[in-house]
Design an enzyme around this catalytic site. Sequence first.
Site, PDB file in Angstrom:
ATOM      1  N   GLY A   1      -0.818   8.505  -0.930  1.00 59.07           N
ATOM      2  CA  GLY A   1      -0.491   9.608  -1.830  1.00 59.07           C
ATOM      3  C   GLY A   1       0.103   9.130  -3.138  1.00 59.07           C
TER       4      GLY A   1
ATOM      5  CG  LEU B   1      -1.643   1.359   1.491  1.00 60.05           C
ATOM      6  CD1 LEU B   1      -2.599   1.700   0.356  1.00 60.05           C
ATOM      7  CD2 LEU B   1      -2.381   1.324   2.818  1.00 60.05           C
ATOM      8  CB  ILE B   2       2.030   3.597  -2.365  1.00 59.42           C
ATOM      9  CG1 ILE B   2       2.871   2.372  -2.719  1.00 59.42           C
ATOM     10  CG2 ILE B   2       2.879   4.866  -2.365  1.00 59.42           C
ATOM     11  CD1 ILE B   2       3.455   2.406  -4.125  1.00 59.42           C
TER      12      ILE B   2
ATOM     13  N   GLY C   1       2.924  11.835  -9.100  1.00 56.83           N
ATOM     14  CA  GLY C   1       4.301  12.064  -8.687  1.00 56.83           C
ATOM     15  C   GLY C   1       5.084  10.815  -8.345  1.00 56.83           C
ATOM     16  CB  ILE C   2       7.719  10.282  -5.784  1.00 55.37           C
ATOM     17  CG1 ILE C   2       8.730  11.301  -6.342  1.00 55.37           C
ATOM     18  CG2 ILE C   2       8.449   9.099  -5.160  1.00 55.37           C
ATOM     19  CD1 ILE C   2       9.550  11.993  -5.294  1.00 55.37           C
ATOM     20  N   GLY C   3       4.817   8.865  -5.794  1.00 53.56           N
ATOM     21  CA  GLY C   3       3.983   7.756  -5.352  1.00 53.56           C
ATOM     22  C   GLY C   3       3.475   6.917  -6.508  1.00 53.56           C
TER      23      GLY C   3
ATOM     24  CB  SER D   1      12.921  15.488   2.612  1.00 49.40           C
ATOM     25  OG  SER D   1      13.704  16.517   2.023  1.00 49.40           O
TER      26      SER D   1
ATOM     27  CE1 TYR E   1       7.979  18.131   2.603  1.00 48.58           C
ATOM     28  CE2 TYR E   1      10.349  18.495   2.441  1.00 48.58           C
ATOM     29  CZ  TYR E   1       9.233  17.743   2.147  1.00 48.58           C
ATOM     30  OH  TYR E   1       9.363  16.603   1.399  1.00 48.58           O
TER      31      TYR E   1
END
Length: 240
Positions: free
Chosen positions: A8, A5-6, A12-14, A140, A163
């Site tokens: 988002g 399960l991912i 994009g990256i997801g 990040s 962030y």
Amino acid sequence: MRTILITGANKGIGLETARQLAQLGNFVYVGSRDIRNGEKAVAELKATGITQVAAIQIDVTDIADIRRAQEELSSQIDALDVLINNAGIAGEQPQELSVDSMENVRRLFETNFFGAVQTTQLLLPLLRKSVASAIINVSSEVGSLTMNMAVDRRPNWRNYSAYGASKTALNAFTVMLANELREQNIAVNSVTPGYTATDLNQFKGFKHVSEGARPIVALAMAADSSITGRFFQDGGELPW
């Protein structure tokens, strides 16, 4: 085949991570806040011949929505092998913490930190049913305290201070949870995709999403519970 399960994952990256993992023979649930966006993403993948994917609605800031997603998954699968906490927001910039609004800071932590924590808590029963499961927190490099202390980094990262703080908190969650679950055969790691061109940064990143997804995919495929409590980037590790 692993069941993954991912959050988002509708863009994009997801989405790219979902694509690569499904191409490797895994079954991937594409999580999104709005089921319509998830279904659109799944339709895009299926149009390219990728069939082992399904959309699921999961808003990581809404505890009731996470519970509903957990119930839906429990009705369809016996175990969850990998949870990728990818859902995240960049917030409004600039966001120097000496002046940033508390509304912006709270929004960032609500999604990037608390969202990952409560999603993980509610999905742990399914992860515990896997022979060797993994929790991957998409972080990040701006969340690395060591890298933030480097003089050459400070001016460039200042606009992403709030962030970065939310990702530092996420990294702390990774370490604490990894220690807690170490004896339960559940690996917990943080990973940064690097500065990847997505709508999170107005597509200013210098890496393509296929490159950004690569270290996430590598961790998801590792299936080695001894690799836990670490912070990865493409090609190696990062300091906390």
